[in-house]
Design a protein around this motif. Sequence first.
Motif, PDB file in Angstrom:
ATOM      1  N   SER A   1       1.245  -1.043  -0.067  1.00 13.39           N
ATOM      2  CA  SER A   1       0.166  -0.317   0.447  1.00 13.39           C
ATOM      3  C   SER A   1       1.013   1.518   0.029  1.00 13.39           C
ATOM      4  CB  SER A   1      -1.059   0.039   1.507  1.00 13.39           C
ATOM      5  OG  SER A   1      -2.245  -1.251   1.144  1.00 13.39           O
ATOM      6  N   ARG A   2       2.147   1.244  -0.570  1.00 17.54           N
ATOM      7  CA  ARG A   2       2.620   1.604  -0.738  1.00 17.54           C
ATOM      8  C   ARG A   2       2.745   2.910  -2.349  1.00 17.54           C
ATOM      9  NH1 ARG A   2       6.814  -0.570   1.724  1.00 17.54           N
ATOM     10  NH2 ARG A   2       7.856  -1.395  -0.140  1.00 17.54           N
ATOM     11  N   VAL A   3       2.353   3.924  -2.588  1.00 19.22           N
ATOM     12  CA  VAL A   3       1.878   5.450  -3.657  1.00 19.22           C
ATOM     13  C   VAL A   3       3.355   5.318  -4.766  1.00 19.22           C
ATOM     14  CG1 VAL A   3       1.047   7.330  -4.168  1.00 19.22           C
ATOM     15  CG2 VAL A   3       0.366   6.238  -2.531  1.00 19.22           C
ATOM     16  N   LEU A   4       3.429   4.709  -5.899  1.00 22.59           N
ATOM     17  CA  LEU A   4       4.263   4.174  -5.769  1.00 22.59           C
ATOM     18  C   LEU A   4       3.806   5.435  -7.767  1.00 22.59           C
ATOM     19  CD1 LEU A   4       4.189   0.633  -7.971  1.00 22.59           C
ATOM     20  CD2 LEU A   4       5.579   2.178  -6.288  1.00 22.59           C
ATOM     21  N   ALA A   5       2.857   5.915  -7.583  1.00 25.59           N
ATOM     22  CA  ALA A   5       2.595   6.959  -8.717  1.00 25.59           C
ATOM     23  C   ALA A   5       0.941   7.814  -8.509  1.00 25.59           C
ATOM     24  CB  ALA A   5       2.469   6.906 -10.178  1.00 25.59           C
ATOM     25  N   PHE A   6       0.699   8.825  -8.555  1.00 21.86           N
ATOM     26  CA  PHE A   6      -0.956   9.813  -8.738  1.00 21.86           C
ATOM     27  C   PHE A   6      -1.526  10.636 -10.029  1.00 21.86           C
ATOM     28  CE2 PHE A   6       2.207  11.860  -5.996  1.00 21.86           C
ATOM     29  CZ  PHE A   6       1.710  13.364  -6.171  1.00 21.86           C
ATOM     30  N   SER A   7      -2.196   9.963 -10.071  1.00 19.10           N
ATOM     31  CA  SER A   7      -2.524  11.097 -11.065  1.00 19.10           C
ATOM     32  C   SER A   7      -3.488  12.583 -10.235  1.00 19.10           C
ATOM     33  CB  SER A   7      -3.969  10.661 -12.053  1.00 19.10           C
ATOM     34  OG  SER A   7      -4.764  11.175 -10.436  1.00 19.10           O
ATOM     35  N   GLY A   8      -3.071  13.062 -11.017  1.00 21.98           N
ATOM     36  CA  GLY A   8      -3.899  15.307 -10.960  1.00 21.98           C
ATOM     37  C   GLY A   8      -5.124  15.142 -10.196  1.00 21.98           C
ATOM     38  N   ARG A   9      -5.853  16.128  -9.907  1.00 20.40           N
ATOM     39  CA  ARG A   9      -7.334  16.089  -9.579  1.00 20.40           C
ATOM     40  C   ARG A   9      -7.162  15.691  -8.396  1.00 20.40           C
ATOM     41  NH1 ARG A   9     -10.712  14.108 -13.993  1.00 20.40           N
ATOM     42  NH2 ARG A   9     -12.347  14.576 -12.654  1.00 20.40           N
ATOM     43  N   GLN A  10      -6.550  15.083  -7.046  1.00 17.10           N
ATOM     44  CA  GLN A  10      -6.839  15.098  -5.864  1.00 17.10           C
ATOM     45  C   GLN A  10      -7.238  15.539  -5.225  1.00 17.10           C
ATOM     46  OE1 GLN A  10      -5.918  11.485  -5.238  1.00 17.10           O
ATOM     47  NE2 GLN A  10      -4.454  10.895  -7.131  1.00 17.10           N
ATOM     48  N   ASP A  11      -7.533  16.966  -5.360  1.00 14.48           N
ATOM     49  CA  ASP A  11      -8.180  17.535  -4.329  1.00 14.48           C
ATOM     50  C   ASP A  11      -9.441  17.397  -5.002  1.00 14.48           C
ATOM     51  OD1 ASP A  11      -7.451  18.417  -7.019  1.00 14.48           O
ATOM     52  OD2 ASP A  11      -8.379  20.517  -6.697  1.00 14.48           O
ATOM     53  N   GLU A  12      -9.852  16.381  -5.826  1.00 17.17           N
ATOM     54  CA  GLU A  12     -11.376  15.958  -6.187  1.00 17.17           C
ATOM     55  C   GLU A  12     -11.627  14.995  -5.257  1.00 17.17           C
ATOM     56  OE1 GLU A  12     -12.264  16.017 -10.033  1.00 17.17           O
ATOM     57  OE2 GLU A  12     -10.832  17.359 -10.729  1.00 17.17           O
ATOM     58  N   ALA A  13     -10.812  14.322  -3.940  1.00 18.47           N
ATOM     59  CA  ALA A  13     -10.893  13.223  -3.563  1.00 18.47           C
ATOM     60  C   ALA A  13     -11.093  13.942  -1.997  1.00 18.47           C
ATOM     61  CB  ALA A  13     -10.206  12.148  -3.932  1.00 18.47           C
ATOM     62  N   ASP A  14     -11.085  13.074  -0.683  1.00 24.19           N
ATOM     63  CA  ASP A  14     -11.410  13.327  -0.043  1.00 24.19           C
ATOM     64  C   ASP A  14      -9.751  13.126   1.104  1.00 24.19           C
ATOM     65  OD1 ASP A  14     -10.821  10.098   0.772  1.00 24.19           O
ATOM     66  OD2 ASP A  14     -12.357   9.588   0.425  1.00 24.19           O
ATOM     67  N   ALA A  15     -10.158  13.849   2.205  1.00 24.62           N
ATOM     68  CA  ALA A  15      -8.773  13.803   3.310  1.00 24.62           C
ATOM     69  C   ALA A  15      -7.994  12.430   3.186  1.00 24.62           C
ATOM     70  CB  ALA A  15      -9.397  15.078   4.391  1.00 24.62           C
ATOM     71  N   THR A  16      -8.256  11.429   3.293  1.00 20.49           N
ATOM     72  CA  THR A  16      -7.732  10.302   2.956  1.00 20.49           C
ATOM     73  C   THR A  16      -6.760  10.458   1.803  1.00 20.49           C
ATOM     74  OG1 THR A  16      -9.312   9.259   4.805  1.00 20.49           O
ATOM     75  CG2 THR A  16      -8.122   7.815   3.853  1.00 20.49           C
ATOM     76  N   ARG A  17      -7.687  10.225   0.915  1.00 22.28           N
ATOM     77  CA  ARG A  17      -7.068  10.406  -0.238  1.00 22.28           C
ATOM     78  C   ARG A  17      -5.465  10.893  -0.118  1.00 22.28           C
ATOM     79  NH1 ARG A  17      -6.802   8.758  -5.490  1.00 22.28           N
ATOM     80  NH2 ARG A  17      -7.477   6.607  -4.652  1.00 22.28           N
ATOM     81  N   VAL A  18      -5.646  12.393   0.416  1.00 20.02           N
ATOM     82  CA  VAL A  18      -4.620  13.756   0.400  1.00 20.02           C
ATOM     83  C   VAL A  18      -3.596  13.038   0.896  1.00 20.02           C
ATOM     84  CG1 VAL A  18      -3.931  15.901   0.442  1.00 20.02           C
ATOM     85  CG2 VAL A  18      -5.974  15.212  -0.232  1.00 20.02           C
ATOM     86  N   GLU A  19      -4.223  13.024   2.644  1.00 18.58           N
ATOM     87  CA  GLU A  19      -3.495  12.697   3.341  1.00 18.58           C
ATOM     88  C   GLU A  19      -2.202  10.416   3.006  1.00 18.58           C
ATOM     89  OE1 GLU A  19      -3.549   9.956   8.183  1.00 18.58           O
ATOM     90  OE2 GLU A  19      -5.425  10.682   6.834  1.00 18.58           O
ATOM     91  N   THR A  20      -2.251   9.975   1.966  1.00 12.46           N
ATOM     92  CA  THR A  20      -2.387   9.220   1.846  1.00 12.46           C
ATOM     93  C   THR A  20      -0.778   9.167   0.414  1.00 12.46           C
ATOM     94  OG1 THR A  20      -4.249   7.631   1.617  1.00 12.46           O
ATOM     95  CG2 THR A  20      -2.787   6.776  -0.248  1.00 12.46           C
ATOM     96  N   ILE A  21      -1.479  10.570  -0.225  1.00 13.24           N
ATOM     97  CA  ILE A  21      -0.132  11.042  -1.152  1.00 13.24           C
ATOM     98  C   ILE A  21       1.058  11.629  -0.870  1.00 13.24           C
ATOM     99  CG2 ILE A  21      -0.654  12.745  -3.151  1.00 13.24           C
ATOM    100  CD1 ILE A  21      -1.898  10.325  -3.944  1.00 13.24           C
ATOM    101  N   LEU A  22       0.120  12.254   0.682  1.00  3.55           N
ATOM    102  CA  LEU A  22       1.902  13.381   0.954  1.00  3.55           C
ATOM    103  C   LEU A  22       2.804  11.953   1.900  1.00  3.55           C
ATOM    104  CD1 LEU A  22      -0.580  16.486   2.755  1.00  3.55           C
ATOM    105  CD2 LEU A  22       1.251  16.181   0.831  1.00  3.55           C
ATOM    106  N   GLY A  23       1.653  10.876   2.335  1.00  5.00           N
ATOM    107  CA  GLY A  23       3.022  10.693   3.117  1.00  5.00           C
ATOM    108  C   GLY A  23       3.019   8.756   2.856  1.00  5.00           C
ATOM    109  N   ARG A  24       2.889   8.797   1.163  1.00  6.25           N
ATOM    110  CA  ARG A  24       3.437   7.815  -0.028  1.00  6.25           C
ATOM    111  C   ARG A  24       2.687   6.865   0.358  1.00  6.25           C
ATOM    112  NH1 ARG A  24       6.465  10.152  -3.937  1.00  6.25           N
ATOM    113  NH2 ARG A  24       6.243   8.127  -4.936  1.00  6.25           N
TER     114      ARG A  24
END
Length: 549
Positions: A166-189
């Motif tokens: 569950s480590r983030v290898l890559a992500f797309s744009g528009r993550q601000d359209e998701a929720d706070a959990t997704r943003v936390e996931t992106i920031l913490g990879r």
Amino acid sequence: MNDVRPRASLGRVLDDLGATLLELVAGDLGRAEEIGGIAIHDPMDEPLLPAHALVLGIGLQDADYVASLLLRLGRQGAVGLVVRAPFAADLRVAAAVRESGVALLGLTPGAGWAQLAAMLRSVLAGDLGGLGAESTSGPPSGDLFSLANAVAALLDAPVTIEDRSSRVLAFSGRQDEADATRVETILGRQVPEAISRVFVERGVFRELYRSTDPVYVDSLPTSLDAASLPRVAVAVRAGDEVLGSIWVAVRGPLNEERKQSLCDAAKLVALHLLRLHAGADVERRMRADLLSSALAGGRGAPEALDRLGLGDQPIVVLALAMLQKVDRVPPREGDAGLALERQRISDSFAMHLGAVQPRCAVALLGDTAYALFPVSQGDNQGEDRAAAVGADFLRRLGDRINAVIGVGPVAHGAAELAAARSSADRVLRVLRSGNANGQRVARLADVHVEALILELCDLAASRGEQPTGQIARLYAYDEKHNANLVDTLRAWLDAFGDVAAASAAVYIHPNTFRYRLRRLALVGGLDLDDPKTRFAAMLQLCILASRSA
């Protein structure tokens, strides 16, 4: 056909990392220059920048200083400067941006600089992986960020690509359209532990890795995220092996057409992950070969150092090894889990050192991770600085991993590297033996006597030597009469002849201790008033104790 891909431009980086991490404060993203490297600005020691550098301005908030820095960076050919947002760009800053041509970017509050540096290197590594382009019409191989954006455009929803942990290898744009959990996931990879626990309890991972179809995951409990969106996930497979997964933040279930598109995307991601894994393995083996050649000395060492980019600086050798915790069953040396853990610690060590000194080279050789830590010419404290950096790494590991680091002396050129490695290995051996009084990081000067004693143990063992003379007689007497004369002598020597302290150390009355001293002097034929006799006895006892350990 030339398949060497260009580096990422500043506009491309902002497309990949924007909204979630970066924002444009001032400047023009239309410049054609491609990013030539990442540099960290240090006002006390400004580095020589690579061409077209993207500079991380950690701790910069003064507008006047930023304006003057932009002008200096412009003269050095930098393409951008990143500062912590929010940043008030006044008229002078705006004028400096226009005059220098250096774009000013803002890093989202809450995001770490180390996270940003790792993500930037991921984007650049995807472009510089040297893997060539796929023959398919999709994005070039290895560029997972572009692929994530392509999948997001196809499904009209923000996407992450994750590995089995569950480590983030890559992500797309528009993550601000998701929720706070997704943003936390992106920031913490990394998917937060609380979310992973919910997925495990719901059986999401079990269903995901068992099914070839996309899996719909309901919204998270409101106690974790009050505005959580559902997810659709699909496993990324290469044959029967699960390489990772794609996660899409959605408003509701996907229709059949989009499900099929997601399954097709998973096949393409599998190709990319396979090539990335292969490329990472090749790079790791090449780095290990070069580092091994450099540490071995000989005729190939100078060339190996040059290829590692370290041919022009003094170097400190660090040697890191994991220790087995006492309360765990020792794993077999061939255990795949042990090898994976060692590689993970080696990679973490490389990342930590790279944040302090980007020119470090780290590789796992056998069960030891070696690092070449460059220091400045004439730096008399280079060994101490390297030791401090190693100690900081172990502090960050905490109690999760029991590891130690041996620090070698400064090597001035390839000819001295083999001796520096030997010193680091000698220190590491003492730390592993437990004879270093609890130290986790040490230099040879800290444990020189202990290292010599271990080497005397080796010499005695190679000759098959056993205790002789006076000490041998004491051991024989103890074994026959169940006495404690050897322990008494050791306690007395450790206390420098202080009977009160020695008797307290072995929990007997001082008078009883004095009687045993007289007895061991008689049995062993020891003259305890003779300094040479005391030294010989202490040396033999130390060697025997080390051999037992």
